[in-house]
Design a protein around this motif. Structure first.
Motif, PDB file in Angstrom:
ATOM      1  N   GLU A  38       0.851  -1.191   0.000  1.00  0.00           N
ATOM      2  CA  GLU A  38       0.000   0.000   0.000  1.00  0.00           C
ATOM      3  C   GLU A  38       0.887   1.242   0.000  1.00  0.00           C
ATOM      4  N   ARG A  39       0.491   2.249  -0.772  1.00  0.00           N
ATOM      5  CA  ARG A  39       1.333   3.430  -0.917  1.00  0.00           C
ATOM      6  C   ARG A  39       0.759   4.619  -0.148  1.00  0.00           C
ATOM      7  N   LEU A  40       1.651   5.398   0.434  1.00  0.00           N
ATOM      8  CA  LEU A  40       1.280   6.587   1.195  1.00  0.00           C
ATOM      9  C   LEU A  40       2.012   7.803   0.645  1.00  0.00           C
ATOM     10  N   PRO A  41       1.361   8.973   0.608  1.00  0.00           N
ATOM     11  CA  PRO A  41       2.081  10.197   0.272  1.00  0.00           C
ATOM     12  C   PRO A  41       3.210  10.419   1.275  1.00  0.00           C
ATOM     13  N   VAL A  42       4.319  10.970   0.817  1.00  0.00           N
ATOM     14  CA  VAL A  42       5.495  11.090   1.681  1.00  0.00           C
ATOM     15  C   VAL A  42       5.384  12.212   2.714  1.00  0.00           C
ATOM     16  N   ILE A  43       4.396  13.070   2.582  1.00  0.00           N
ATOM     17  CA  ILE A  43       4.174  14.117   3.588  1.00  0.00           C
ATOM     18  C   ILE A  43       2.832  13.878   4.265  1.00  0.00           C
ATOM     19  N   GLY A  44       2.858  13.774   5.588  1.00  0.00           N
ATOM     20  CA  GLY A  44       1.647  13.619   6.370  1.00  0.00           C
ATOM     21  C   GLY A  44       1.502  14.763   7.357  1.00  0.00           C
ATOM     22  N   LEU A  45       0.829  14.491   8.469  1.00  0.00           N
ATOM     23  CA  LEU A  45       0.536  15.532   9.456  1.00  0.00           C
ATOM     24  C   LEU A  45       0.635  14.984  10.866  1.00  0.00           C
ATOM     25  N   GLY A  46       1.380  15.667  11.712  1.00  0.00           N
ATOM     26  CA  GLY A  46       1.414  15.373  13.134  1.00  0.00           C
ATOM     27  C   GLY A  46       0.479  16.308  13.872  1.00  0.00           C
ATOM     28  N   THR A  47      -0.043  15.875  15.025  1.00  0.00           N
ATOM     29  CA  THR A  47      -1.040  16.676  15.743  1.00  0.00           C
ATOM     30  C   THR A  47      -0.585  17.119  17.133  1.00  0.00           C
ATOM     31  N   TRP A  48       0.660  16.820  17.490  1.00  0.00           N
ATOM     32  CA  TRP A  48       1.142  17.213  18.812  1.00  0.00           C
ATOM     33  C   TRP A  48       1.103  18.731  18.963  1.00  0.00           C
ATOM     34  N   GLN A  49       0.507  19.222  20.034  1.00  0.00           N
ATOM     35  CA  GLN A  49       0.342  20.637  20.364  1.00  0.00           C
ATOM     36  C   GLN A  49      -0.659  21.344  19.440  1.00  0.00           C
ATOM     37  N   THR A  50      -0.499  21.208  18.128  1.00  0.00           N
ATOM     38  CA  THR A  50      -1.306  22.000  17.200  1.00  0.00           C
ATOM     39  C   THR A  50      -2.797  21.673  17.253  1.00  0.00           C
ATOM     40  N   LEU A  67      -7.000  19.989   7.356  1.00  0.00           N
ATOM     41  CA  LEU A  67      -7.440  18.633   7.017  1.00  0.00           C
ATOM     42  C   LEU A  67      -8.017  18.554   5.607  1.00  0.00           C
ATOM     43  N   LYS A  68      -8.657  19.607   5.145  1.00  0.00           N
ATOM     44  CA  LYS A  68      -9.228  19.607   3.796  1.00  0.00           C
ATOM     45  C   LYS A  68      -8.157  19.459   2.720  1.00  0.00           C
ATOM     46  N   LEU A  69      -6.923  19.793   3.045  1.00  0.00           N
ATOM     47  CA  LEU A  69      -5.834  19.727   2.077  1.00  0.00           C
ATOM     48  C   LEU A  69      -5.283  18.315   1.897  1.00  0.00           C
ATOM     49  N   LEU A  70      -5.665  17.405   2.795  1.00  0.00           N
ATOM     50  CA  LEU A  70      -5.064  16.082   2.810  1.00  0.00           C
ATOM     51  C   LEU A  70      -5.899  15.071   2.033  1.00  0.00           C
ATOM     52  N   SER A  71      -5.202  14.152   1.379  1.00  0.00           N
ATOM     53  CA  SER A  71      -5.867  13.060   0.671  1.00  0.00           C
ATOM     54  C   SER A  71      -4.927  11.864   0.614  1.00  0.00           C
ATOM     55  N   GLY A  72      -5.252  10.855   1.402  1.00  0.00           N
ATOM     56  CA  GLY A  72      -4.408   9.671   1.470  1.00  0.00           C
ATOM     57  C   GLY A  72      -3.267   9.793   2.460  1.00  0.00           C
ATOM     58  N   ASN A  73      -3.112  10.959   3.055  1.00  0.00           N
ATOM     59  CA  ASN A  73      -1.979  11.218   3.926  1.00  0.00           C
ATOM     60  C   ASN A  73      -2.146  10.600   5.307  1.00  0.00           C
ATOM     61  N   VAL A  74      -1.018  10.380   5.967  1.00  0.00           N
ATOM     62  CA  VAL A  74      -1.008   9.948   7.363  1.00  0.00           C
ATOM     63  C   VAL A  74      -1.346  11.136   8.247  1.00  0.00           C
ATOM     64  N   ILE A  75      -2.242  10.939   9.211  1.00  0.00           N
ATOM     65  CA  ILE A  75      -2.439  11.889  10.302  1.00  0.00           C
ATOM     66  C   ILE A  75      -2.192  11.117  11.585  1.00  0.00           C
ATOM     67  N   ASP A  76      -1.267  11.613  12.381  1.00  0.00           N
ATOM     68  CA  ASP A  76      -0.774  10.870  13.540  1.00  0.00           C
ATOM     69  C   ASP A  76      -1.120  11.603  14.830  1.00  0.00           C
ATOM     70  N   SER A  77      -1.586  10.853  15.830  1.00  0.00           N
ATOM     71  CA  SER A  77      -1.928  11.449  17.113  1.00  0.00           C
ATOM     72  C   SER A  77      -1.511  10.517  18.248  1.00  0.00           C
ATOM     73  N   SER A  78      -1.983  10.833  19.462  1.00  0.00           N
ATOM     74  CA  SER A  78      -1.656  10.039  20.653  1.00  0.00           C
ATOM     75  C   SER A  78      -2.506  10.508  21.824  1.00  0.00           C
ATOM     76  N   PRO A  79      -2.797   9.595  22.773  1.00  0.00           N
ATOM     77  CA  PRO A  79      -3.460  10.023  24.005  1.00  0.00           C
ATOM     78  C   PRO A  79      -2.610  11.029  24.786  1.00  0.00           C
ATOM     79  N   MET A  80      -1.312  11.023  24.532  1.00  0.00           N
ATOM     80  CA  MET A  80      -0.406  11.949  25.205  1.00  0.00           C
ATOM     81  C   MET A  80      -0.641  13.393  24.782  1.00  0.00           C
TER      82      MET A  80
END
Length: 299
Positions: A38-50, A67-80
């Motif tokens: 499976e292929r992923l775009p090489v630029i995703g999004l982190g959610t720490w602080q922002t 978020l509207k700008l993303l398509s197929g991208n990784v969005i990464d988060s955490s309970p932290m």
């Protein structure tokens, strides 16, 4: 013209251009997940602080645009990350983007029962029935969670499993974890300001056929502080680089072991700028060296 503004104009031009099957194609650069292809775009999004804005409607509005700008991208988060999972989940649901995003989060606690409870909460916050990627955050109780995650993967609750770290002091433990359990992903810090992971961890991930997500791509903003007031080299355009953010990101994602980088931002203009780094020319080894040497020479 401000470099970020130039980048936004560049992305606009890319979006308006006809589709071409070459290095300057409209379609973003993607990398395959070794475990599946499976292929992923090489630029995703982190959610720490922002994304930790809780119920602040005004603060959520630019995040919605990001978020509207993303398509197929990784969005990464955490309970932290405070309210980040909840905010991301709310906005993704509002925008109907679930099927357009690769959603990743983490387990960040000790004990099997507590880990399961925390992950179930993350599912609810992110409003997903099946998580694309669940990771053990900073190796916390990794032996316990590694087993649980494999069970969840076999049951179809998660698609991929991974382990994360963001500090060099844990690299020995990361290496042992990669050798001890089956992982689909490694998330690690890597940038022009933090290169130690390329010595052993990135080669090991490649050997083990583990996808790599890069966190801290701007070294917590330290890279921008270093280049403040300094121009991009004229030859940066040879690599379709229009801003320092793109310079830093292109260098990262041109490493053959890297699947994607996840810069964190809550600004749509910065997200557009970052996404440009996922289009156009990908530097080869000679280009990577050229980019690193110029950065190092800035003092």
């Amino acid at each position: 013209m401000d470099p970020r503004r130039r980048a936004i104009l560049a992305l606009t031009a890319i979006a308006a251009a006809p589709r071409m099957n070459n290095a300057n194609a409209v379609e973003p650069t993607t990398r395959a997940i070794p475990a599946s292809g499976e292929r992923l775009p090489v630029i995703g999004l982190g959610t720490w602080q922002t994304f930790d804005v809780r119920g602040d409607a005004a603060a959520r509005e630019p995040l919605r645009e990001v978020l509207k700008l993303l398509s197929g991208n990784v969005i990464d988060s955490s309970p932290m990350y405070g309210s980040s999972e909840t905010v991301a989940g709310d906005l993704i649901a509002e925008l109907g983007l679930r099927d357009k995003l690769f959603i990743a989060t983490k387990v960040w606690t000790r004990g099997r029962a507590e880990g399961i409870r925390q992950m179930e909460t993350s599912f609810k916050r992110l409003r997903v029935d099946r998580m694309d990627l669940m990771q053990v955050h900073n190796l916390v109780d990794v032996a316990t969670h590694a087993k649980t995650l494999q069970e969840m993967k076999q049951a179809g609750k998660v698609r991929y499993v991974g382990v994360t770290s963001s500090t060099g002091s844990e690299y020995g433990d990361v290496e042992r974890a990669l050798k001890s359990w089956p992982w689909d992903f490694l998330q690690i810090n890597y940038s022009l300001g933090e290169r130690d992971s390329e010595k052993r961890l990135l080669p090991l991930a490649r050997e083990k056929k583990v996808a790599v997500i890069v966190n801290r791509p701007f070294a917590e903003g330290a890279l921008f502080a270093r280049v403040k007031g300094k121009p991009l080299p004229p030859w940066a355009k040879e690599y379709d680089i229009n801003s320092w953010a793109q310079y830093f990101l292109k260098w990262i994602v041109s490493h053959p072991a890297v699947t994607c980088a996840i810069p964190g931002t809550g600004r749509p203009d910065h997200m557009r700028d970052n996404l440009v780094a996922g289009h156009g020319i990908v530097p080869d080894e000679k280009g990577r060296k050229r980019l690193a040497e110029y950065f190092d020479g800035l003092g």
